[in-house]
Design an enzyme around this catalytic site. Structure first.
Site, short mmCIF file in Angstrom:
data_model
loop_
_atom_site.label_atom_id
_atom_site.label_comp_id
_atom_site.label_asym_id
_atom_site.label_seq_id
_atom_site.Cartn_x
_atom_site.Cartn_y
_atom_site.Cartn_z
N ALA A 104 84.78 11.32 55.05
CA ALA A 104 85.85 10.36 55.42
C ALA A 104 85.42 8.92 55.20
O ALA A 104 86.27 8.02 55.13
CB ALA A 104 86.26 10.58 56.87
N GLU B 149 76.13 20.61 49.53
CA GLU B 149 77.59 20.52 49.71
C GLU B 149 78.36 20.82 48.41
O GLU B 149 79.57 20.70 48.36
CB GLU B 149 77.97 19.11 50.22
CG GLU B 149 77.45 18.79 51.60
CD GLU B 149 77.75 17.37 52.03
OE1 GLU B 149 77.65 17.07 53.24
OE2 GLU B 149 78.07 16.52 51.16
N LYS C 180 82.50 7.56 57.08
CA LYS C 180 81.89 7.10 58.34
C LYS C 180 80.64 6.27 58.09
O LYS C 180 80.47 5.17 58.60
CB LYS C 180 81.54 8.31 59.21
CG LYS C 180 82.73 9.18 59.57
CD LYS C 180 82.33 10.36 60.44
CE LYS C 180 81.49 11.36 59.69
NZ LYS C 180 82.16 12.07 58.60
N THR C 181 79.71 6.83 57.32
CA THR C 181 78.43 6.14 57.11
C THR C 181 78.64 4.85 56.35
O THR C 181 78.06 3.81 56.67
CB THR C 181 77.46 7.08 56.37
OG1 THR C 181 77.33 8.29 57.13
CG2 THR C 181 76.10 6.44 56.19
N ASP D 139 77.48 6.13 63.32
CA ASP D 139 78.34 6.84 62.35
C ASP D 139 78.70 8.24 62.86
O ASP D 139 79.08 9.12 62.08
CB ASP D 139 77.69 6.90 60.96
CG ASP D 139 76.43 7.75 60.91
OD1 ASP D 139 75.92 7.96 59.79
OD2 ASP D 139 75.96 8.22 61.98
N1 LIG Z 1 87.10 4.04 51.56
C1 LIG Z 1 86.38 4.55 50.53
N2 LIG Z 1 86.82 4.41 49.28
C2 LIG Z 1 86.13 4.95 48.25
N3 LIG Z 1 84.99 5.67 48.36
C3 LIG Z 1 84.52 5.82 49.61
C4 LIG Z 1 85.15 5.29 50.74
N4 LIG Z 1 84.43 5.62 51.84
C5 LIG Z 1 83.38 6.34 51.39
N5 LIG Z 1 83.42 6.46 50.06
C6 LIG Z 1 82.48 7.24 49.23
O1 LIG Z 1 82.70 8.60 49.59
C7 LIG Z 1 81.43 9.28 49.80
C8 LIG Z 1 81.34 9.74 51.26
O2 LIG Z 1 81.22 8.57 52.09
P1 LIG Z 1 80.34 8.66 53.45
O3 LIG Z 1 80.36 7.29 54.04
O4 LIG Z 1 79.04 9.31 53.15
O5 LIG Z 1 81.26 9.65 54.31
P2 LIG Z 1 80.89 10.40 55.68
O6 LIG Z 1 79.73 9.66 56.31
O7 LIG Z 1 82.15 10.31 56.51
O8 LIG Z 1 80.57 11.80 55.30
C9 LIG Z 1 80.36 8.30 49.42
O9 LIG Z 1 80.00 8.54 48.06
C10 LIG Z 1 81.02 6.94 49.56
O10 LIG Z 1 80.48 6.00 48.64
N1 LIG Z 2 77.86 22.55 61.31
C1 LIG Z 2 77.73 21.22 61.49
N2 LIG Z 2 77.59 20.44 60.40
C2 LIG Z 2 77.48 19.12 60.63
C3 LIG Z 2 77.51 18.53 61.92
N3 LIG Z 2 77.37 17.17 61.80
C4 LIG Z 2 77.27 16.94 60.47
N4 LIG Z 2 77.34 18.11 59.78
C5 LIG Z 2 77.20 18.29 58.32
C6 LIG Z 2 78.48 18.00 57.58
C7 LIG Z 2 77.98 17.41 56.30
O1 LIG Z 2 77.63 18.44 55.38
C8 LIG Z 2 76.71 16.66 56.71
C9 LIG Z 2 76.94 15.21 57.03
O2 LIG Z 2 78.06 15.08 57.80
P1 LIG Z 2 79.05 13.84 57.51
O3 LIG Z 2 80.22 14.07 58.40
O4 LIG Z 2 78.26 12.62 57.87
O5 LIG Z 2 79.37 13.92 56.07
O6 LIG Z 2 76.24 17.33 57.89
C10 LIG Z 2 77.64 19.39 63.06
O7 LIG Z 2 77.64 18.95 64.24
N5 LIG Z 2 77.74 20.72 62.77
#
Ligand SMILES: Nc1ncnc2c1ncn2[C@@H]1O[C@H](COP(=O)(O)OP(=O)(O)O)[C@@H](O)[C@H]1O
Ligand SMILES: Nc1nc2c(ncn2[C@H]2C[C@H](O)[C@@H](COP(=O)(O)O)O2)c(=O)[nH]1
Length: 222
Positions: A16, A148, A18-19, A87
């Site tokens: 989504a 993933e 977050k990071t 995050d």
């Molecule tokens: N608003 C956005 N628009 C375009 N790309 C994004 C956006 N937010 C994140 N990304 C890209 O999508 C991917 C996942 O983002 P990330 O911050 O790691 O998501 P999460 O922490 O929620 O799993 C990364 O490659 C990031 O660069």
């Molecule tokens: N089963 C679970 N998987 C989890 C949890 N928290 C994170 N994750 C996994 C999902 C992604 O593959 C990766 C990073 O998560 P993001 O949401 O930062 O993309 O780790 C959990 O609590 N349970």
């Protein structure tokens, strides 16, 4: 007068943003950035090959790692009136475990979760990012974490629905302890806060308004 630093958590399904947003927001706020561990979870890559077999160890590892992180951030940062941007919100443990554990396991997991989470600091503000499944799958592919690569679309759909339930204004009070956080819900399917300054400003302005409503100060101190 606030006795603790402002605690902001960013949540939403995998991919989504977050990071990414946590980094951008913290660059603006100059708080302390709390990053969830991912690759350090020794069960995670196996989890994606066989969820049923590895879910319990995976969820337990994430839970206790986050409990320790939040205990430390409470003692070393928040109780010293300094702000934190995270995050993740620990409620994500219930969201994932509700999908990956069987009923028996989840019933016990929730009991353990409630024992530990009760004493942990709760975010004042939660930014809930949601995007449609196509966008999430595209971003996961773009990020290209090895474990993933075979992400199941149905798994992402299930996660999205669970997140919608947990962050639904009508069910917030059942899913969060105390009075619950200020929730800032953002559909970022078409927002590119990574590359678009006005998209970034749109989110930061919402966060600054929420911080002001709490009597905090969002500007960098340096
Ligand atoms: N608003 C956005 N628009 C375009 N790309 C994004 C956006 N937010 C994140 N990304 C890209 O999508 C991917 C996942 O983002 P990330 O911050 O790691 O998501 P999460 O922490 O929620 O799993 C990364 O490659 C990031 O660069
Ligand atoms: N089963 C679970 N998987 C989890 C949890 N928290 C994170 N994750 C996994 C999902 C992604 O593959 C990766 C990073 O998560 P993001 O949401 O930062 O993309 O780790 C959990 O609590 N349970």
């Amino acid at each position: 007068m606030r006795k603790k630093g402002i605690f902001i958590a960013i949540e939403g399904p995998i991919g989504a943003g977050k990071t990414t947003l946590a980094n951008l927001l913290n660059d603006h706020l100059c708080y302390t950035l709390l990053r969830e561990i991912v690759e350090e979870n020794p069960f995670l890559s196996k989890f994606y090959t066989d969820i049923k077999e590895y879910a319990l160890q995976t969820e337990a590892f994430f839970l206790f790692n986050r409990v320790k992180q939040l205990e430390d951030v409470n003692k070393n940062i928040l109780s010293k009136c300094k702000g934190v941007v995270s995050d993740y919100h620990i409620v994500k443990n219930l969201i994932f475990a509700g999908i990956t554990l069987d009923n028996n396991q989840f019933h016990r997991y929730k009991q353990v979760y409630n024992i530990f989470v009760n004493d942990l600091p709760q975010p004042d503000i939660v930014i809930y990012l949601n995007s449609n499944t196509d966008v999430l799958m595209r971003r996961i592919a773009c990020r290209d974490r090895s474990f993933e690569r075979q992400m199941d679309r149905n798994y992402i759909d299930n996660l999205r629905n669970e997140y919608k339930y947990y962050f639904n204004p009508l069910s917030i009070k059942h899913n969060f302890t105390g009075k619950g956080p200020i929730i800032i819900e953002i559909d970022n399917s078409n927002l590119d806060f990574l590359n678009n300054k006005s998209d970034r400003k749109y989110i930061i302005d919402k966060v600054e308004k929420a911080i002001s409503s709490l009597g905090g100060n969002s500007e960098c101190s340096n």
